[in-house]
Scaffold this motif. Structure first.
Motif, PDB file in Angstrom:
ATOM      1  N   LEU A  28      54.011  87.199  38.895  1.00 29.19           N
ATOM      2  CA  LEU A  28      52.587  87.395  39.157  1.00 29.19           C
ATOM      3  C   LEU A  28      52.209  87.039  40.592  1.00 29.19           C
ATOM      4  O   LEU A  28      51.228  87.558  41.118  1.00 29.19           O
ATOM      5  CB  LEU A  28      51.754  86.574  38.171  1.00 29.19           C
ATOM      6  CG  LEU A  28      51.821  87.044  36.714  1.00 29.19           C
ATOM      7  CD1 LEU A  28      50.975  86.163  35.820  1.00 29.19           C
ATOM      8  CD2 LEU A  28      51.375  88.504  36.584  1.00 29.19           C
ATOM      9  N   ARG A  29      52.997  86.161  41.228  1.00 29.85           N
ATOM     10  CA  ARG A  29      52.731  85.883  42.644  1.00 29.85           C
ATOM     11  C   ARG A  29      53.016  87.133  43.486  1.00 29.85           C
ATOM     12  O   ARG A  29      52.277  87.448  44.418  1.00 29.85           O
ATOM     13  CB  ARG A  29      53.591  84.717  43.119  1.00 29.85           C
ATOM     14  CG  ARG A  29      53.023  83.348  42.781  1.00 29.85           C
ATOM     15  CD  ARG A  29      53.676  82.266  43.625  1.00 29.85           C
ATOM     16  NE  ARG A  29      53.169  80.952  43.303  1.00 29.85           N
ATOM     17  CZ  ARG A  29      52.067  80.425  43.831  1.00 29.85           C
ATOM     18  NH1 ARG A  29      51.367  81.137  44.707  1.00 29.85           N
ATOM     19  NH2 ARG A  29      51.670  79.216  43.504  1.00 29.85           N
ATOM     20  N   MET A  61      38.977  91.178  33.731  1.00 30.36           N
ATOM     21  CA  MET A  61      39.545  91.984  32.647  1.00 30.36           C
ATOM     22  C   MET A  61      40.688  92.866  33.148  1.00 30.36           C
ATOM     23  O   MET A  61      41.693  93.040  32.454  1.00 30.36           O
ATOM     24  CB  MET A  61      38.446  92.821  31.989  1.00 30.36           C
ATOM     25  CG  MET A  61      37.503  91.983  31.137  1.00 30.36           C
ATOM     26  SD  MET A  61      36.394  92.972  30.126  1.00 30.36           S
ATOM     27  CE  MET A  61      35.274  93.568  31.381  1.00 30.36           C
ATOM     28  N   ILE A  62      40.557  93.423  34.356  1.00 31.16           N
ATOM     29  CA  ILE A  62      41.630  94.247  34.914  1.00 31.16           C
ATOM     30  C   ILE A  62      42.861  93.390  35.164  1.00 31.16           C
ATOM     31  O   ILE A  62      43.999  93.793  34.869  1.00 31.16           O
ATOM     32  CB  ILE A  62      41.174  94.930  36.212  1.00 31.16           C
ATOM     33  CG1 ILE A  62      40.086  95.981  35.907  1.00 31.16           C
ATOM     34  CG2 ILE A  62      42.356  95.601  36.910  1.00 31.16           C
ATOM     35  CD1 ILE A  62      40.548  97.124  35.044  1.00 31.16           C
ATOM     36  N   ARG A  63      42.664  92.186  35.682  1.00 23.99           N
ATOM     37  CA  ARG A  63      43.803  91.297  35.930  1.00 23.99           C
ATOM     38  C   ARG A  63      44.475  90.897  34.620  1.00 23.99           C
ATOM     39  O   ARG A  63      45.706  90.805  34.541  1.00 23.99           O
ATOM     40  CB  ARG A  63      43.347  90.058  36.704  1.00 23.99           C
ATOM     41  CG  ARG A  63      43.096  90.319  38.188  1.00 23.99           C
ATOM     42  CD  ARG A  63      42.693  89.061  38.927  1.00 23.99           C
ATOM     43  NE  ARG A  63      42.620  89.315  40.358  1.00 23.99           N
ATOM     44  CZ  ARG A  63      43.628  89.187  41.209  1.00 23.99           C
ATOM     45  NH1 ARG A  63      44.807  88.791  40.746  1.00 23.99           N
ATOM     46  NH2 ARG A  63      43.489  89.438  42.481  1.00 23.99           N
ATOM     47  N   MET A  64      43.691  90.661  33.584  1.00 23.66           N
ATOM     48  CA  MET A  64      44.272  90.328  32.289  1.00 23.66           C
ATOM     49  C   MET A  64      45.066  91.502  31.733  1.00 23.66           C
ATOM     50  O   MET A  64      46.135  91.324  31.143  1.00 23.66           O
ATOM     51  CB  MET A  64      43.175  89.891  31.316  1.00 23.66           C
ATOM     52  CG  MET A  64      42.589  88.524  31.624  1.00 23.66           C
ATOM     53  SD  MET A  64      41.315  88.002  30.460  1.00 23.66           S
ATOM     54  CE  MET A  64      42.278  87.795  28.966  1.00 23.66           C
ATOM     55  N   TYR A  69      50.294  94.409  30.627  1.00 20.93           N
ATOM     56  CA  TYR A  69      51.240  95.478  30.918  1.00 20.93           C
ATOM     57  C   TYR A  69      52.540  94.922  31.506  1.00 20.93           C
ATOM     58  O   TYR A  69      53.636  95.424  31.221  1.00 20.93           O
ATOM     59  CB  TYR A  69      50.630  96.486  31.898  1.00 20.93           C
ATOM     60  CG  TYR A  69      49.445  97.237  31.344  1.00 20.93           C
ATOM     61  CD1 TYR A  69      49.408  97.640  30.011  1.00 20.93           C
ATOM     62  CD2 TYR A  69      48.345  97.541  32.141  1.00 20.93           C
ATOM     63  CE1 TYR A  69      48.314  98.323  29.496  1.00 20.93           C
ATOM     64  CE2 TYR A  69      47.256  98.230  31.632  1.00 20.93           C
ATOM     65  CZ  TYR A  69      47.248  98.620  30.311  1.00 20.93           C
ATOM     66  OH  TYR A  69      46.167  99.285  29.806  1.00 20.93           O
ATOM     67  N   SER A  70      52.439  93.880  32.330  1.00 20.63           N
ATOM     68  CA  SER A  70      53.611  93.323  33.000  1.00 20.63           C
ATOM     69  C   SER A  70      54.542  92.615  32.031  1.00 20.63           C
ATOM     70  O   SER A  70      55.765  92.594  32.232  1.00 20.63           O
ATOM     71  CB  SER A  70      53.180  92.351  34.107  1.00 20.63           C
ATOM     72  OG  SER A  70      52.383  93.002  35.082  1.00 20.63           O
ATOM     73  N   ILE A  73      52.558  92.718  26.477  1.00 21.09           N
ATOM     74  CA  ILE A  73      51.642  92.184  25.463  1.00 21.09           C
ATOM     75  C   ILE A  73      50.704  93.313  25.055  1.00 21.09           C
ATOM     76  O   ILE A  73      49.742  93.622  25.756  1.00 21.09           O
ATOM     77  CB  ILE A  73      50.856  90.976  25.995  1.00 21.09           C
ATOM     78  CG1 ILE A  73      51.817  89.911  26.530  1.00 21.09           C
ATOM     79  CG2 ILE A  73      49.966  90.384  24.913  1.00 21.09           C
ATOM     80  CD1 ILE A  73      51.125  88.737  27.205  1.00 21.09           C
ATOM     81  N   ARG A  74      50.960  93.934  23.940  1.00 22.51           N
ATOM     82  CA  ARG A  74      50.221  95.127  23.539  1.00 22.51           C
ATOM     83  C   ARG A  74      48.935  94.793  22.792  1.00 22.51           C
ATOM     84  O   ARG A  74      48.002  95.588  22.764  1.00 22.51           O
ATOM     85  CB  ARG A  74      51.112  96.007  22.663  1.00 22.51           C
ATOM     86  CG  ARG A  74      52.404  96.425  23.367  1.00 22.51           C
ATOM     87  CD  ARG A  74      53.282  97.263  22.477  1.00 22.51           C
ATOM     88  NE  ARG A  74      52.647  98.509  22.115  1.00 22.51           N
ATOM     89  CZ  ARG A  74      53.160  99.412  21.293  1.00 22.51           C
ATOM     90  NH1 ARG A  74      54.355  99.174  20.752  1.00 22.51           N
ATOM     91  NH2 ARG A  74      52.523 100.518  21.007  1.00 22.51           N
ATOM     92  N   SER A  75      48.877  93.652  22.163  1.00 18.23           N
ATOM     93  CA  SER A  75      47.706  93.260  21.390  1.00 18.23           C
ATOM     94  C   SER A  75      46.691  92.572  22.298  1.00 18.23           C
ATOM     95  O   SER A  75      47.024  91.609  22.998  1.00 18.23           O
ATOM     96  CB  SER A  75      48.110  92.318  20.256  1.00 18.23           C
ATOM     97  OG  SER A  75      46.977  91.683  19.698  1.00 18.23           O
TER      98      SER A  75
END
Length: 205
Positions: A28-29, A61-64, A69-70, A73-75
């Motif tokens: 994430l960095r 929300m976009i960052r979450m 996606y990274s 985590i589909r749920s």
């Protein structure tokens, strides 16, 4: 001598910095150093009202969603739980230790509504490609696509032939995929007819 851990959970004050607890080589960095969401609010401005209660920050929300996606985590419900628990996720999402995480229903409402209508996902994708071009990672002169055939979970009996009369406003088939499919057909001037149109999964072949 055998050591014994002391109970240190009864302190009232802590000197804690999230920045110090995210490893330098964390995925994430790397993403955070490359992604630029400074124009996100301007892109979404017309999709928010100028009155009423303040909304959840769209960048949060976009960052979450990028975290989801990274890490596969589909749920959305599980994504909110993971961001609540994981320090690196909180750091990437610009959340402090005491900041609350949005409810999973907020994601569903925005992802299927405001985000889809505004084309914000395409905007984020274009921004990533643009930054890659500026950095010299890609030239933007061509692209390659790899596709896989996936069997659709759709019944052959629950379909109609092209041109066959069908009431698409019936409640049982008036679904979001069907509405999007029909809208796309209306926009295409030279849409090719398919052998059948599935009423449960219109994009299936």
């Amino acid at each position: 001598m055998m050591g014994q851990q002391k109970n240190g959970q009864d302190r009232l004050f802590y000197a804690f910095n999230l920045e110090d607890h995210v490893p330098a080589g964390h995925l994430l960095r790397g993403i955070d150093a490359c992604i630029d969401l400074s124009g996100l609010r301007q892109h979404l401005a017309e999709h928010y009202s100028h009155t009423g209660r303040p909304s959840v920050d769209p960048e949060l929300m976009i960052r979450m969603l990028i975290v989801g996606y990274s890490y596969g985590i589909r749920s959305e419900r599980r994504l909110c739980e993971e961001v609540h628990l994981n320090l690196a996720y909180r750091w990437f999402c610009r959340l402090g230790l005491e900041d609350s995480v949005p409810d999973h229903s907020t994601f569903s409402k925005n992802r299927h509504g405001r985000f889809r209508e505004s084309g914000v996902f395409r905007w984020v994708f274009d921004e990533v490609v643009r930054r890659c071009m500026v950095s010299g990672l890609v030239k933007g002169e061509g692209f390659a696509v790899d596709a896989s055939l996936i069997a659709a979970n759709a019944s052959h009996q629950h379909s109609v032939q092209p041109g066959e009369p069908c009431d698409f406003d019936r409640a049982e088939i008036d679904t979001r995929p069907m509405r999007e499919y029909l809208t796309a057909l209306d926009k295409e001037t030279n849409a090719t007819a398919t052998r059948k149109i599935s009423l449960s999964d219109p994009h299936s072949r």
